[in-house]
Design a protein around this motif. Structure first.
Motif, PDB file in Angstrom:
ATOM      1  N   PHE A 208      25.445 -55.923  -1.238  1.00 34.00           N
ATOM      2  CA  PHE A 208      24.917 -54.962  -1.488  1.00 34.00           C
ATOM      3  C   PHE A 208      26.322 -54.354  -0.804  1.00 34.00           C
ATOM      4  O   PHE A 208      27.084 -53.062  -1.705  1.00 34.00           O
ATOM      5  CB  PHE A 208      23.617 -54.691  -1.697  1.00 34.00           C
TER       6      PHE A 208
ATOM      7  N   VAL B  23      31.392 -49.620  -5.713  1.00 28.86           N
ATOM      8  CA  VAL B  23      30.979 -50.080  -7.021  1.00 28.86           C
ATOM      9  C   VAL B  23      30.539 -48.339  -7.694  1.00 28.86           C
ATOM     10  O   VAL B  23      30.522 -47.460  -8.371  1.00 28.86           O
ATOM     11  CB  VAL B  23      30.533 -51.173  -8.188  1.00 28.86           C
ATOM     12  N   ILE B  24      29.107 -48.748  -6.992  1.00 28.84           N
ATOM     13  CA  ILE B  24      27.846 -46.998  -7.209  1.00 28.84           C
ATOM     14  C   ILE B  24      28.153 -46.250  -7.008  1.00 28.84           C
ATOM     15  O   ILE B  24      28.090 -45.191  -7.943  1.00 28.84           O
ATOM     16  CB  ILE B  24      26.723 -47.556  -7.385  1.00 28.84           C
TER      17      ILE B  24
ATOM     18  N   ALA C  87      36.930 -55.806  -6.679  1.00 32.11           N
ATOM     19  CA  ALA C  87      35.962 -54.875  -7.318  1.00 32.11           C
ATOM     20  C   ALA C  87      35.817 -53.788  -8.104  1.00 32.11           C
ATOM     21  O   ALA C  87      35.930 -53.131  -8.950  1.00 32.11           O
ATOM     22  CB  ALA C  87      34.277 -55.397  -6.720  1.00 32.11           C
TER      23      ALA C  87
ATOM     24  N   THR D 272      36.977 -52.272 -11.637  1.00 29.43           N
ATOM     25  CA  THR D 272      36.169 -50.236 -11.807  1.00 29.43           C
ATOM     26  C   THR D 272      35.961 -49.751 -12.428  1.00 29.43           C
ATOM     27  O   THR D 272      36.788 -48.813 -13.627  1.00 29.43           O
ATOM     28  CB  THR D 272      34.967 -49.749 -11.228  1.00 29.43           C
TER      29      THR D 272
ATOM     30  N   LEU E 243      28.826 -53.753  -4.138  1.00 26.13           N
ATOM     31  CA  LEU E 243      28.165 -53.173  -4.997  1.00 26.13           C
ATOM     32  C   LEU E 243      27.599 -51.758  -4.657  1.00 26.13           C
ATOM     33  O   LEU E 243      27.963 -50.759  -5.737  1.00 26.13           O
ATOM     34  CB  LEU E 243      26.827 -54.333  -5.415  1.00 26.13           C
TER      35      LEU E 243
END
Length: 246
Positions: A23, A30-31, A114, A118, A27
């Motif tokens: 994460f 990306v958030i 990633a 995105t 991730l």
């Protein structure tokens, strides 16, 4: 090389099996990108579409956010006696450090991929040529190599796993005091000067120039020099600490 490959596979499996590491490394950047582009993007006046401006900085953030797991993994091996077991098994000492560094680099490359994916989904349309894309890839690898060695050194030098994770916080926060989110000229006095001359700003500006199709030789030279300098410091520090404590 065989020992290094084994250490790489071991470290990479440990990362994949740790949901928190995945994460934080992949991730969460990306958030952050979704938050800055969708939620805050219209609040910034940067002269271009904000996704085009923010993507280079998000690439650097993607590299930095996976460093905590690298530091804690290096420290865990050192403090829990894993290194001593490797010594009994006659595993190359260099392979232990190399495996950590290469595993960190692979995580960084996945995170950057990633972020770029995105960015394209959000409307990012770079003007980079094939050669300039190669430059972006080369700088990502060089940046990952340099900060990975520094992170491994921080992890080895820390007294515990908890302090190893905290030791990487300055590296994670430093991009926010650069030109990653907004131009340095829009920052307050003092902070703007720091943002212009800190290591990550020329790296971000090199990414930005390459992706826009207008690379700057001055930024590229400064970025390369900072990366090489960080790599040398990290390598010397990591190997010296490893020899002392292992």
């Amino acid at each position: 090389m065989g020992d290094s490959a084994i250490m790489l596979r071991r470290n990479f499996k440990h990362t994949v099996r740790n949901p928190t590491s995945v994460f934080n490394a992949i991730l969460f950047p990306v958030i952050l990108m979704l938050m800055f582009v969708y939620v805050l993007g219209d609040a910034f006046s940067v002269g271009v579409d904000y996704v085009d401006y923010a993507t280079p900085g998000m690439i650097l953030l993607a590299v930095c956010y996976g460093l905590g797991a690298t530091a804690t993994a290096a420290n865990s091996d050192m403090t829990k006696g894993i290194i001593n077991r490797f010594k009994v098994m006659d595993v190359s000492r260099g392979a232990v450090l190399t495996g950590q560094v290469v595993a960190s680099m692979l995580n960084n490359v996945i995170a950057v991929a990633a972020i770029i994916g995105t960015a394209f989904a959000l409307g990012f349309r770079p003007s980079a040529s094939f050669t300039e894309w190669l430059g972006v890839i080369g700088l990502v690898v060089l940046l990952s190599f340099s900060v990975s060695w520094l992170t491994v050194a921080l992890g080895l030098a820390a007294k515990s796993v908890e302090t190893a994770g905290l030791a990487t916080v300055p590296l994670i926060m430093l991009p926010f005091f650069s030109s990653a989110i907004v131009p340095a000229d829009k920052m307050g006095a003092g902070v703007a000067q720091f943002a212009r001359y800190q290591p990550f700003t020329p790296i971000i500006e090199t990414f930005r120039g390459l992706l826009a199709g207008t690379p700057s030789a001055g930024d590229a030279i400064a970025a390369t020099a900072w990366c090489v300098g960080i790599a040398v410091v990290g390598y010397v520090w990591a190997t010296a600490t490893f020899k002392k404590r292992a």
